[in-house]
Structure formats: C-alpha cells, structure tokens
Enzyme design. Structure first.
Site, mmCIF file in Angstrom:
data_model
loop_
_atom_site.group_PDB
_atom_site.id
_atom_site.type_symbol
_atom_site.label_atom_id
_atom_site.label_comp_id
_atom_site.label_asym_id
_atom_site.label_seq_id
_atom_site.Cartn_x
_atom_site.Cartn_y
_atom_site.Cartn_z
ATOM 1 N N ASN A 10 1.100 -1.232 0.090
ATOM 2 C CA ASN A 10 -0.203 -0.428 0.170
ATOM 3 C C ASN A 10 0.834 0.990 -0.060
ATOM 4 O OD1 ASN A 10 -2.208 1.598 0.067
ATOM 5 N ND2 ASN A 10 -2.678 1.626 2.974
ATOM 6 N N TRP A 11 1.594 1.763 -0.821
ATOM 7 C CA TRP A 11 1.975 3.089 -1.117
ATOM 8 C C TRP A 11 1.792 4.443 -0.773
ATOM 9 C CZ3 TRP A 11 3.945 2.785 -7.029
ATOM 10 C CH2 TRP A 11 4.956 1.660 -7.320
ATOM 11 N N LYS A 12 -0.154 4.123 -0.159
ATOM 12 C CA LYS A 12 -0.248 5.668 0.394
ATOM 13 C C LYS A 12 -0.473 6.057 -0.186
ATOM 14 C CE LYS A 12 -0.039 3.138 4.812
ATOM 15 N NZ LYS A 12 0.299 2.718 6.153
ATOM 16 N N HIS A 96 -8.973 1.439 5.169
ATOM 17 C CA HIS A 96 -8.249 1.530 6.009
ATOM 18 C C HIS A 96 -8.836 2.378 7.141
ATOM 19 C CE1 HIS A 96 -4.013 2.615 6.517
ATOM 20 N NE2 HIS A 96 -3.263 2.038 5.253
ATOM 21 N N GLU A 98 -6.163 4.529 8.090
ATOM 22 C CA GLU A 98 -6.085 5.752 7.751
ATOM 23 C C GLU A 98 -7.972 6.974 7.352
ATOM 24 O OE1 GLU A 98 -2.844 5.726 5.426
ATOM 25 O OE2 GLU A 98 -2.023 4.588 7.201
ATOM 26 N N GLU A 168 -5.471 -4.662 10.615
ATOM 27 C CA GLU A 168 -3.852 -3.047 10.650
ATOM 28 C C GLU A 168 -4.082 -3.267 12.173
ATOM 29 O OE1 GLU A 168 -2.017 -2.727 6.613
ATOM 30 O OE2 GLU A 168 -3.666 -1.418 7.236
ATOM 31 N N GLY A 174 2.696 1.531 10.494
ATOM 32 C CA GLY A 174 3.681 2.669 11.057
ATOM 33 C C GLY A 174 4.475 3.474 11.855
ATOM 34 N N SER A 214 3.607 -2.349 10.112
ATOM 35 C CA SER A 214 5.055 -2.710 10.381
ATOM 36 C C SER A 214 5.208 -3.824 10.021
ATOM 37 C CB SER A 214 5.273 -2.080 11.977
ATOM 38 O OG SER A 214 4.818 -0.837 12.116
ATOM 39 N N GLY A 235 2.232 -0.980 4.144
ATOM 40 C CA GLY A 235 3.060 0.459 4.038
ATOM 41 C C GLY A 235 4.310 0.865 3.884
ATOM 42 N N GLY A 236 5.905 1.233 4.458
ATOM 43 C CA GLY A 236 6.892 1.522 4.013
ATOM 44 C C GLY A 236 7.355 0.722 3.774
HETATM 45 P P1 13P Z 1 3.579 0.162 7.488
HETATM 46 O O1 13P Z 1 3.597 -0.813 6.671
HETATM 47 O O2 13P Z 1 4.115 1.143 6.608
HETATM 48 O O3 13P Z 1 2.742 0.314 8.885
HETATM 49 O O4 13P Z 1 1.851 0.480 7.274
HETATM 50 C C1 13P Z 1 0.722 -0.399 6.651
HETATM 51 C C2 13P Z 1 -0.385 -0.041 6.587
HETATM 52 O O5 13P Z 1 -1.059 1.039 7.116
HETATM 53 C C3 13P Z 1 -0.499 -1.087 5.478
HETATM 54 O O6 13P Z 1 -2.358 -0.456 4.154
#
Ligand code: 13P
Length: 252
Positions: A10-12, A96, A98, A168, A174, A214, A235-236
């Site tokens: 997920n590149w956000k 999500h 967020e 999640e 994050g 994470s 994500g990251g």
């Molecule tokens: P991270 O892997 O950066 O913690 O993010 C997780 C996430 O929100 C994937 O949708």
C-alpha cells in the site's frame, strides 16, 4: 485448506507516475508466479493508468486505495469503481484506518463500496483494526467483529469467499511496533470465525486474511507461518523495489 497467499503493497500518498514506472521496471522480472502468490501494488488513483499499463505481461496486479460507491454522477473529486475497472484495476483497498480516521468513513459506507467493487468486477481488500485504547481495554475482538460484520452485509457467499480482509491494528501502522505473531494469528482466527458465523465454514475456509502493520522483510515470515494469516498488507516496506521483492521471497 490451502489458500493462495496475497502480499500487497500500500503505497499510500507516495511516488509520482514516473517513479512508479521505474519501480515496476525494477521488480517485474523477479515477481514470483501468480500460481504461487498474488503480488499486488496499491497505488494512488492519480497514476493508476500508468500502473496498469506498466504491469501488463507481468505477474503483478494493481489495487486502488479507495473508490466511491456510485458508478458515475455528480460526486466531485471521487473515483468511480466503473472507471477503475475499465483501467484494469484488480483490487480496491477499502476501509483503511487512515480513511476511517481522517475522512470519517463509516462501516456502512465501506459496505456500499464493497458492493460497488463487486458490481464492477473487481475484488475488495477490506481493512479492519482497533486503536491502542480498544486493544488495551481488551475489546479488540468485539470491535473488529463489528467492523467485519458490517462490511460484509448482504454480500453473497461467492463474493465473500473471493475477497480479502486485512487486519491492521492501528497501533502497529507506521509505528515500527508490529503485533506479535500470536496477536495476529488470534485476531485472524477470530475474523475467520465471524465469517463462518455470518456465512458458513466453507466460505470462512476460503476467505484470505492478511496481517498489516509494520510488516517488513525481517518479520514477514513469522506472520506467514500462522495458520490463519494468508499474507500481508505492507506500507513503508513496499516502497523500495528490493524491499518489496524481499517480502515476496518469504513465500516458498
Ligand atoms: P506500515 O507497513 O507502514 O506500518 O503500514 C501498514 C499499512 O497501513 C498498510 O495498509
């Protein structure tokens, strides 16, 4: 029960169209076969067309990070699920944390989006997860159960067995503070149980459930070894080509 693992980045709100094309060029020859794993990148809507073009002929699939629940109309600024499907998008990430937190998306809206995604021939990746406060109060399972029950409302058995659920926990996103493998397994098992209660055991045995929060190359194998964890939403650690490929290498 063998379920095909699904590893999704997920590149956000990161990267430009040019950077996304360079990423695909870097990874495309090393993506494991689609028979082994679904490898997916969730990219910003603004360059999904560049992504679906770049992945043609590869084993990579593309996800949108959100969509609206109507196919067209006067909804300024929204992304139509019909248009996403027309671009060749395979999955849409919905719910999500967020989006729930910053854009106040409700369980009911997420359910409407799930219906719209299926109506347009794509598959949802439905996110759920609790806050640290809810986790510490011991109410995580009840909270996530309500999210899942609402999100799956009135979907058919066939639809539910083909979709993906991503657990999640918000406190792990994050933060570098990933859930333990036992926490991840416990919640993924609970989610499967809720699917069995709301639909039936056969559907629950088919639905794929990811852990996210994470996840990185160093810890992904622990999660994949859990019987009810069928992959990861990352994500990251999905932003760099080498790191994304290392995540996929955990499948064997
Ligand atoms: P991270 O892997 O950066 O913690 O993010 C997780 C996430 O929100 C994937 O949708």
């Amino acid at each position: 029960m063998s379920r095909k693992p699904i590893i999704a980045g997920n590149w956000k709100m990161n990267k430009t169209a040019k950077e996304s094309r360079a990423f695909i060029e870097d990874v495309k020859l090393d993506i494991p076969s689609n028979d082994l794993v679904d490898a997916v990148i969730g990219a910003p809507a603004i360059f999904l067309e560049a992504m679906t073009e770049a992945v043609q002929g590869t084993d990579l699939q593309v996800a949108a990070q959100n969509c609206y629940w109507e196919d067209e109309g006067a909804f300024t600024g929204e992304s139509s699920p019909k248009t996403l499907s027309d671009l060749g998008v395979d999955y849409v990430i919905i719910g999500h944390s967020e989006r729930r937190q910053y854009f106040h998306e409700s369980n009911e809206e997420i359910n409407k989006k799930a219906h719209a995604i299926f109506r347009n021939g794509m598959k949802p990746i439905i996110c759920c997860g609790e806050t640290l406060e809810t986790y510490e109060a011991g109410n995580a399972e009840e909270f996530v159960g309500q999210q899942i029950t609402a999100a799956l409302n009135e979907l058919t058995e066939g639809q539910v067995q083909s979709l993906v659920i991503a657990y999640e926990p918000i406190w792990a996103i994050g933060t570098g503070k990933s859930a333990t493998k036992d926490d991840a397994q416990k919640m993924c098992k609970t989610i499967r149980h809720i699917v069995a209660e709301n639909f039936n055991q056969e559907v629950a045995d088919q639905v794929r459930i990811q852990y996210g929060g994470s996840v990185k190359p160093e810890n992904i194998a622990e999660y994949l070894a859990c019987p009810d964890v069928d992959g990861a939403l990352v994500g990251g650690a999905s932003l760099q080509p080498e790191s994304f490929l290392s995540l996929l290498e955990a499948i064997n």
